[in-house]
Design a protein around this motif. Structure first.
Motif, PDB file in Angstrom:
ATOM      1  N   ALA A  44       0.825  -1.206   0.000  1.00 28.51           N
ATOM      2  CA  ALA A  44       0.000   0.000   0.000  1.00 28.51           C
ATOM      3  C   ALA A  44       0.859   1.256   0.000  1.00 28.51           C
ATOM      4  CB  ALA A  44      -0.913  -0.011   1.227  1.00 28.51           C
ATOM      5  N   GLU A  45       1.936   1.202   0.760  1.00 24.79           N
ATOM      6  CA  GLU A  45       2.815   2.357   0.863  1.00 24.79           C
ATOM      7  C   GLU A  45       3.526   2.634  -0.464  1.00 24.79           C
ATOM      8  OE1 GLU A  45       1.590   0.875   4.634  1.00 24.79           O
ATOM      9  OE2 GLU A  45       2.546  -0.176   2.965  1.00 24.79           O
ATOM     10  N   TYR A  46       3.905   1.591  -1.170  1.00 24.37           N
ATOM     11  CA  TYR A  46       4.524   1.725  -2.497  1.00 24.37           C
ATOM     12  C   TYR A  46       3.515   2.329  -3.474  1.00 24.37           C
ATOM     13  CZ  TYR A  46       7.023   0.308  -6.787  1.00 24.37           C
ATOM     14  OH  TYR A  46       7.674   0.291  -8.004  1.00 24.37           O
ATOM     15  N   ALA A  47       2.276   1.853  -3.390  1.00 21.86           N
ATOM     16  CA  ALA A  47       1.225   2.365  -4.275  1.00 21.86           C
ATOM     17  C   ALA A  47       0.966   3.844  -4.020  1.00 21.86           C
ATOM     18  CB  ALA A  47      -0.058   1.563  -4.068  1.00 21.86           C
ATOM     19  N   LEU A  48       0.998   4.263  -2.764  1.00 22.02           N
ATOM     20  CA  LEU A  48       0.807   5.677  -2.426  1.00 22.02           C
ATOM     21  C   LEU A  48       1.944   6.519  -2.992  1.00 22.02           C
ATOM     22  CD1 LEU A  48      -0.725   7.889  -0.838  1.00 22.02           C
ATOM     23  CD2 LEU A  48       0.703   7.306   1.136  1.00 22.02           C
ATOM     24  N   LYS A  49       3.158   6.034  -2.844  1.00 26.84           N
ATOM     25  CA  LYS A  49       4.339   6.751  -3.330  1.00 26.84           C
ATOM     26  C   LYS A  49       4.294   6.957  -4.832  1.00 26.84           C
ATOM     27  CE  LYS A  49       9.419   6.370  -3.407  1.00 26.84           C
ATOM     28  NZ  LYS A  49      10.571   5.525  -2.995  1.00 26.84           N
ATOM     29  N   HIS A  50       3.717   5.997  -5.557  1.00 25.65           N
ATOM     30  CA  HIS A  50       3.680   6.056  -7.020  1.00 25.65           C
ATOM     31  C   HIS A  50       2.320   6.479  -7.573  1.00 25.65           C
ATOM     32  CE1 HIS A  50       7.328   3.683  -6.312  1.00 25.65           C
ATOM     33  NE2 HIS A  50       7.718   4.110  -7.489  1.00 25.65           N
ATOM     34  N   GLY A  51       1.469   7.026  -6.712  1.00 24.46           N
ATOM     35  CA  GLY A  51       0.230   7.636  -7.182  1.00 24.46           C
ATOM     36  C   GLY A  51      -0.902   6.693  -7.518  1.00 24.46           C
ATOM     37  N   MET A  52      -0.813   5.428  -7.089  1.00 27.76           N
ATOM     38  CA  MET A  52      -1.880   4.473  -7.391  1.00 27.76           C
ATOM     39  C   MET A  52      -3.034   4.556  -6.402  1.00 27.76           C
ATOM     40  SD  MET A  52       0.323   1.106  -8.461  1.00 27.76           S
ATOM     41  CE  MET A  52      -1.151   0.125  -8.733  1.00 27.76           C
ATOM     42  N   VAL A  53      -2.766   5.040  -5.191  1.00 24.95           N
ATOM     43  CA  VAL A  53      -3.823   5.241  -4.204  1.00 24.95           C
ATOM     44  C   VAL A  53      -3.703   6.654  -3.647  1.00 24.95           C
ATOM     45  CG1 VAL A  53      -3.828   2.782  -3.596  1.00 24.95           C
ATOM     46  CG2 VAL A  53      -2.496   4.386  -2.216  1.00 24.95           C
ATOM     47  N   ASP A  54      -4.784   7.127  -3.048  1.00 25.83           N
ATOM     48  CA  ASP A  54      -4.804   8.488  -2.514  1.00 25.83           C
ATOM     49  C   ASP A  54      -4.436   8.549  -1.034  1.00 25.83           C
ATOM     50  OD1 ASP A  54      -5.894   9.846  -4.940  1.00 25.83           O
ATOM     51  OD2 ASP A  54      -7.586   8.511  -4.554  1.00 25.83           O
ATOM     52  N   LEU A  55      -4.752   7.461  -0.317  1.00 26.04           N
ATOM     53  CA  LEU A  55      -4.504   7.428   1.116  1.00 26.04           C
ATOM     54  C   LEU A  55      -4.129   6.023   1.547  1.00 26.04           C
ATOM     55  CD1 LEU A  55      -7.704   9.364   2.284  1.00 26.04           C
ATOM     56  CD2 LEU A  55      -5.393  10.287   2.382  1.00 26.04           C
ATOM     57  N   VAL A  56      -3.324   5.916   2.582  1.00 26.56           N
ATOM     58  CA  VAL A  56      -3.072   4.644   3.262  1.00 26.56           C
ATOM     59  C   VAL A  56      -3.542   4.826   4.697  1.00 26.56           C
ATOM     60  CG1 VAL A  56      -1.351   2.992   4.071  1.00 26.56           C
ATOM     61  CG2 VAL A  56      -1.138   4.007   1.789  1.00 26.56           C
ATOM     62  N   VAL A  57      -4.431   3.948   5.131  1.00 24.97           N
ATOM     63  CA  VAL A  57      -5.077   4.112   6.430  1.00 24.97           C
ATOM     64  C   VAL A  57      -5.004   2.802   7.211  1.00 24.97           C
ATOM     65  CG1 VAL A  57      -7.275   4.644   7.580  1.00 24.97           C
ATOM     66  CG2 VAL A  57      -6.658   5.841   5.477  1.00 24.97           C
ATOM     67  N   LYS A  58      -4.771   2.886   8.512  1.00 21.36           N
ATOM     68  CA  LYS A  58      -4.804   1.703   9.368  1.00 21.36           C
ATOM     69  C   LYS A  58      -6.236   1.182   9.451  1.00 21.36           C
ATOM     70  CE  LYS A  58      -0.945   3.141  12.313  1.00 21.36           C
ATOM     71  NZ  LYS A  58      -0.523   3.498  13.702  1.00 21.36           N
ATOM     72  N   LYS A  59      -6.371  -0.124   9.609  1.00 21.94           N
ATOM     73  CA  LYS A  59      -7.702  -0.731   9.642  1.00 21.94           C
ATOM     74  C   LYS A  59      -8.587  -0.103  10.701  1.00 21.94           C
ATOM     75  CE  LYS A  59      -6.277  -5.252   7.886  1.00 21.94           C
ATOM     76  NZ  LYS A  59      -6.227  -6.706   8.162  1.00 21.94           N
ATOM     77  N   GLU A  60      -8.004   0.163  11.864  1.00 19.28           N
ATOM     78  CA  GLU A  60      -8.796   0.702  12.962  1.00 19.28           C
ATOM     79  C   GLU A  60      -9.242   2.149  12.722  1.00 19.28           C
ATOM     80  OE1 GLU A  60      -4.405   0.751  14.382  1.00 19.28           O
ATOM     81  OE2 GLU A  60      -5.716  -0.508  13.140  1.00 19.28           O
ATOM     82  N   ASP A  61      -8.628   2.812  11.752  1.00 18.65           N
ATOM     83  CA  ASP A  61      -8.985   4.199  11.445  1.00 18.65           C
ATOM     84  C   ASP A  61      -9.860   4.322  10.199  1.00 18.65           C
ATOM     85  OD1 ASP A  61      -7.409   5.045  13.590  1.00 18.65           O
ATOM     86  OD2 ASP A  61      -5.617   5.203  12.342  1.00 18.65           O
ATOM     87  N   LEU A  62     -10.196   3.182   9.597  1.00 22.25           N
ATOM     88  CA  LEU A  62     -10.873   3.209   8.300  1.00 22.25           C
ATOM     89  C   LEU A  62     -12.263   3.830   8.376  1.00 22.25           C
ATOM     90  CD1 LEU A  62     -10.636   2.474   5.345  1.00 22.25           C
ATOM     91  CD2 LEU A  62     -11.460   0.170   5.889  1.00 22.25           C
ATOM     92  N   ARG A  63     -13.045   3.444   9.365  1.00 23.85           N
ATOM     93  CA  ARG A  63     -14.397   4.001   9.477  1.00 23.85           C
ATOM     94  C   ARG A  63     -14.356   5.520   9.603  1.00 23.85           C
ATOM     95  NH1 ARG A  63     -19.866   3.635  11.168  1.00 23.85           N
ATOM     96  NH2 ARG A  63     -20.379   5.385  12.508  1.00 23.85           N
ATOM     97  N   ASP A  64     -13.492   6.029  10.473  1.00 25.70           N
ATOM     98  CA  ASP A  64     -13.411   7.480  10.672  1.00 25.70           C
ATOM     99  C   ASP A  64     -13.036   8.195   9.379  1.00 25.70           C
ATOM    100  OD1 ASP A  64     -14.088   7.236  13.321  1.00 25.70           O
ATOM    101  OD2 ASP A  64     -12.027   7.356  14.059  1.00 25.70           O
ATOM    102  N   MET A  65     -12.123   7.603   8.599  1.00 25.99           N
ATOM    103  CA  MET A  65     -11.721   8.224   7.347  1.00 25.99           C
ATOM    104  C   MET A  65     -12.866   8.232   6.335  1.00 25.99           C
ATOM    105  SD  MET A  65      -9.641   9.857   5.536  1.00 25.99           S
ATOM    106  CE  MET A  65      -8.172   9.794   6.595  1.00 25.99           C
ATOM    107  N   ILE A  66     -13.595   7.122   6.252  1.00 25.64           N
ATOM    108  CA  ILE A  66     -14.728   7.062   5.329  1.00 25.64           C
ATOM    109  C   ILE A  66     -15.777   8.101   5.703  1.00 25.64           C
ATOM    110  CG2 ILE A  66     -16.641   5.628   4.500  1.00 25.64           C
ATOM    111  CD1 ILE A  66     -14.816   3.197   4.829  1.00 25.64           C
ATOM    112  N   VAL A  67     -16.047   8.237   6.987  1.00 23.64           N
ATOM    113  CA  VAL A  67     -17.014   9.231   7.450  1.00 23.64           C
ATOM    114  C   VAL A  67     -16.576  10.635   7.060  1.00 23.64           C
ATOM    115  CG1 VAL A  67     -18.040  10.313   9.487  1.00 23.64           C
ATOM    116  CG2 VAL A  67     -17.915   7.818   9.337  1.00 23.64           C
ATOM    117  N   LYS A  68     -15.303  10.938   7.235  1.00 25.76           N
ATOM    118  CA  LYS A  68     -14.787  12.257   6.866  1.00 25.76           C
ATOM    119  C   LYS A  68     -14.987  12.524   5.378  1.00 25.76           C
ATOM    120  CE  LYS A  68     -11.202  12.573  10.440  1.00 25.76           C
ATOM    121  NZ  LYS A  68      -9.732  12.570  10.702  1.00 25.76           N
TER     122      LYS A  68
END
Length: 243
Positions: free
Chosen positions: A205-229
């Motif tokens: 995931a971190e490699y994908a973020l570095k190369h623009g394939m994903v917008d965010l990398v989030v810990k599993k326990e923080d996923l709900r809060d990020m989706i809500v935001k």
């Protein structure tokens, strides 16, 4: 056809994608689509019937994807979630049909879509019928996008092959869970084909973020809060409904 989320699984619920989805959504808000859509051995592939039977026993699902509608922090969203315990979350004919219908429903009702991907790719036992689902699901995403509706794609571990090459990579916002593997062909296969060593963090995931394939990398326990935001950020213009 729908069923509610009061159903209890007899198999290690904390390991299933159904448990994961219910832990992110508001309690008892999930209503499932297409529960009677069952996979069949359309190509009479040797041993496939037995694999389907074992897959059902492994996770209690009848196919590799769960689709439905639920609420997160009160906002209605259409949910698409691949179950890796069912033949590694592979995408066959019925999987693609359920995914496409979920997007079509979201488009009709002007709802956002949240997908959770964990897949080994297209299902080889269904041949070209499986590969066709890449186009079908991508087309359904396009129609949803043309209406200006939000699609958040959550990359779970692993997301590979035909799912990566279709709807999972077409989200308006792509979030990878920390440590998830995300790519097309597996690292070892690429190295064997190219005879070159790849970086240790390749397809993380971190490699994908570095190369623009994903917008965010989030810990599993923080996923709900990020989706809500993200939902709150995109709630303007009548694209989201809260009832």
């Amino acid at each position: 056809i729908v069923r509610d989320d009061s159903m209890e699984d007899n198999i290690g619920r904390e390991l299933t994608v159904r448990f994961k989805v219910q832990s992110i959504l508001d309690q008892k808000s999930f209503r499932e689509f297409s529960v009677n859509y069952n996979t069949r051995n359309i190509l009479s592939f040797t041993g496939y019937d037995e694999k389907i039977k074992k897959a059902k026993e492994a996770c209690g699902e009848v196919e590799s994807v769960i689709t439905g509608i639920g609420k997160i922090s009160g906002f209605k969203s259409v949910i698409i979630a691949l179950e890796p315990l069912f033949m590694m979350g592979s995408m066959g004919l019925i999987t693609g049909e359920k995914v496409a219908k979920a997007f079509e429903y979201a488009t009709q009702k002007k709802l956002p879509v949240i997908s959770f991907s964990a897949s080994g790719g297209a299902r080889m036992q269904e041949g070209i019928f499986s590969l066709m689902q890449m186009v079908k699901t991508a087309g359904a995403v396009s129609q949803h996008s043309q209406k200006g509706l939000l699609y958040s794609s959550i990359i779970c571990d692993p997301t590979l092959g035909g799912v990566t090459a279709s709807y999972a990579s077409l989200g308006d916002i792509i979030i990878a869970e920390s440590g998830a593997r995300y790519g097309f062909t597996g690292k070892k296969i690429i190295e064997q084909t190219t005879h070159e060593l790849l970086p240790d963090d390749f397809q993380t995931a971190e490699y994908a973020l570095k190369h623009g394939m994903v917008d965010l990398v989030v810990k599993k326990e923080d996923l709900r809060d990020m989706i809500v935001k993200l939902i709150r950020l995109h709630k303007g213009g009548g694209a989201l409904s809260k009832h």
